[in-house]
Scaffold this motif. Structure first.
Motif, PDB file in Angstrom:
ATOM      1  N   GLN A  73      -9.753  -3.991   0.992  1.00  0.00           N
ATOM      2  CA  GLN A  73      -9.572  -2.565   0.751  1.00  0.00           C
ATOM      3  C   GLN A  73     -10.898  -1.888   0.426  1.00  0.00           C
ATOM      4  O   GLN A  73     -11.645  -2.329  -0.443  1.00  0.00           O
ATOM      5  CB  GLN A  73      -8.573  -2.330  -0.385  1.00  0.00           C
ATOM      6  CG  GLN A  73      -8.215  -0.865  -0.533  1.00  0.00           C
ATOM      7  CD  GLN A  73      -7.060  -0.617  -1.474  1.00  0.00           C
ATOM      8  OE1 GLN A  73      -6.391  -1.536  -1.908  1.00  0.00           O
ATOM      9  NE2 GLN A  73      -6.835   0.630  -1.804  1.00  0.00           N
ATOM     10  N   PHE A 130      -8.664   4.593  -0.477  1.00  0.00           N
ATOM     11  CA  PHE A 130      -7.334   5.124  -0.172  1.00  0.00           C
ATOM     12  C   PHE A 130      -7.328   6.621  -0.427  1.00  0.00           C
ATOM     13  O   PHE A 130      -8.238   7.165  -1.038  1.00  0.00           O
ATOM     14  CB  PHE A 130      -6.234   4.397  -0.969  1.00  0.00           C
ATOM     15  CG  PHE A 130      -6.363   4.511  -2.467  1.00  0.00           C
ATOM     16  CD1 PHE A 130      -5.641   5.453  -3.170  1.00  0.00           C
ATOM     17  CD2 PHE A 130      -7.194   3.658  -3.173  1.00  0.00           C
ATOM     18  CE1 PHE A 130      -5.744   5.556  -4.551  1.00  0.00           C
ATOM     19  CE2 PHE A 130      -7.300   3.736  -4.545  1.00  0.00           C
ATOM     20  CZ  PHE A 130      -6.579   4.698  -5.240  1.00  0.00           C
ATOM     21  N   TRP A 131      -6.300   7.283   0.080  1.00  0.00           N
ATOM     22  CA  TRP A 131      -6.082   8.725   0.037  1.00  0.00           C
ATOM     23  C   TRP A 131      -7.114   9.509   0.831  1.00  0.00           C
ATOM     24  O   TRP A 131      -6.807  10.031   1.878  1.00  0.00           O
ATOM     25  CB  TRP A 131      -5.962   9.274  -1.371  1.00  0.00           C
ATOM     26  CG  TRP A 131      -4.750   8.801  -2.106  1.00  0.00           C
ATOM     27  CD1 TRP A 131      -3.586   8.353  -1.576  1.00  0.00           C
ATOM     28  CD2 TRP A 131      -4.599   8.709  -3.511  1.00  0.00           C
ATOM     29  NE1 TRP A 131      -2.710   7.990  -2.568  1.00  0.00           N
ATOM     30  CE2 TRP A 131      -3.307   8.207  -3.771  1.00  0.00           C
ATOM     31  CE3 TRP A 131      -5.421   8.999  -4.584  1.00  0.00           C
ATOM     32  CZ2 TRP A 131      -2.821   8.005  -5.050  1.00  0.00           C
ATOM     33  CZ3 TRP A 131      -4.930   8.795  -5.862  1.00  0.00           C
ATOM     34  CH2 TRP A 131      -3.645   8.305  -6.085  1.00  0.00           C
ATOM     35  N   VAL A 153      -4.794   4.117   3.652  1.00  0.00           N
ATOM     36  CA  VAL A 153      -5.650   3.077   3.097  1.00  0.00           C
ATOM     37  C   VAL A 153      -6.607   2.631   4.191  1.00  0.00           C
ATOM     38  O   VAL A 153      -6.206   2.478   5.341  1.00  0.00           O
ATOM     39  CB  VAL A 153      -4.812   1.873   2.606  1.00  0.00           C
ATOM     40  CG1 VAL A 153      -5.698   0.737   2.129  1.00  0.00           C
ATOM     41  CG2 VAL A 153      -3.857   2.300   1.507  1.00  0.00           C
ATOM     42  N   TYR A 184       0.763  -1.242   0.000  1.00  0.00           N
ATOM     43  CA  TYR A 184       0.000   0.000   0.000  1.00  0.00           C
ATOM     44  C   TYR A 184       0.799   1.301   0.000  1.00  0.00           C
ATOM     45  O   TYR A 184       0.194   2.374   0.076  1.00  0.00           O
ATOM     46  CB  TYR A 184      -0.929   0.019   1.231  1.00  0.00           C
ATOM     47  CG  TYR A 184      -1.921  -1.106   1.270  1.00  0.00           C
ATOM     48  CD1 TYR A 184      -2.893  -1.238   0.295  1.00  0.00           C
ATOM     49  CD2 TYR A 184      -1.889  -2.050   2.297  1.00  0.00           C
ATOM     50  CE1 TYR A 184      -3.815  -2.261   0.338  1.00  0.00           C
ATOM     51  CE2 TYR A 184      -2.812  -3.072   2.355  1.00  0.00           C
ATOM     52  CZ  TYR A 184      -3.770  -3.175   1.370  1.00  0.00           C
ATOM     53  OH  TYR A 184      -4.684  -4.192   1.418  1.00  0.00           O
ATOM     54  N   GLU A 198       2.095   3.451  -1.961  1.00  0.00           N
ATOM     55  CA  GLU A 198       1.725   4.572  -2.820  1.00  0.00           C
ATOM     56  C   GLU A 198       0.279   5.016  -2.634  1.00  0.00           C
ATOM     57  O   GLU A 198      -0.171   5.946  -3.287  1.00  0.00           O
ATOM     58  CB  GLU A 198       1.979   4.217  -4.279  1.00  0.00           C
ATOM     59  CG  GLU A 198       3.451   4.035  -4.571  1.00  0.00           C
ATOM     60  CD  GLU A 198       3.731   3.693  -6.021  1.00  0.00           C
ATOM     61  OE1 GLU A 198       2.787   3.641  -6.827  1.00  0.00           O
ATOM     62  OE2 GLU A 198       4.905   3.475  -6.336  1.00  0.00           O
ATOM     63  N   GLN A 199      -0.448   4.355  -1.743  1.00  0.00           N
ATOM     64  CA  GLN A 199      -1.866   4.666  -1.594  1.00  0.00           C
ATOM     65  C   GLN A 199      -2.245   5.230  -0.231  1.00  0.00           C
ATOM     66  O   GLN A 199      -3.398   5.579  -0.025  1.00  0.00           O
ATOM     67  CB  GLN A 199      -2.696   3.393  -1.816  1.00  0.00           C
ATOM     68  CG  GLN A 199      -2.558   2.822  -3.197  1.00  0.00           C
ATOM     69  CD  GLN A 199      -3.344   1.530  -3.346  1.00  0.00           C
ATOM     70  OE1 GLN A 199      -3.939   1.028  -2.400  1.00  0.00           O
ATOM     71  NE2 GLN A 199      -3.344   0.995  -4.544  1.00  0.00           N
TER      72      GLN A 199
END
Length: 91
Positions: free
Chosen positions: A74, A77-78, A67, A61, A63-64
């Motif tokens: 999931q 995210f962000w 999360v 995760y 880069e996200q």
């Protein structure tokens, strides 16, 4: 439909929300506020995991972050939309 084939709907109190983030992340702080409020409102439990302390989470995760997982799947995210999280916990 057979009772065996029917999926039982989980109550929010039976759900677990996991927030995956890292220290010093402003988006993670915003997500924590939303997750905490929605979980308090719905009765769901939640935990926070530090991505810098878990190699598997880091690989999955990084880069996200932040999360949000619901029951280890999931959700987003962000940015965390409180209405969407609330709805997901009730389905």
């Amino acid at each position: 439909m057979s009772a065996l084939l029917r999926r039982t709907k989980k109550k929010p109190a039976d759900r677990v929300v996991t927030l995956v983030g890292k220290p010093g992340c402003h988006l993670c702080e915003e997500a924590r506020t939303v997750v905490s409020a929605v979980c308090e409102e719905t009765g769901a439990s939640w935990v926070e995991k530090d991505i810098t302390r878990d190699e598997a989470l880091y690989k999955e995760y990084w880069e996200q972050i932040p999360v949000v997982l619901i029951d280890d799947e999931q959700h987003t995210f962000w940015r965390v939309d409180p209405a969407r999280l609330r709805t997901a916990l009730r389905t």
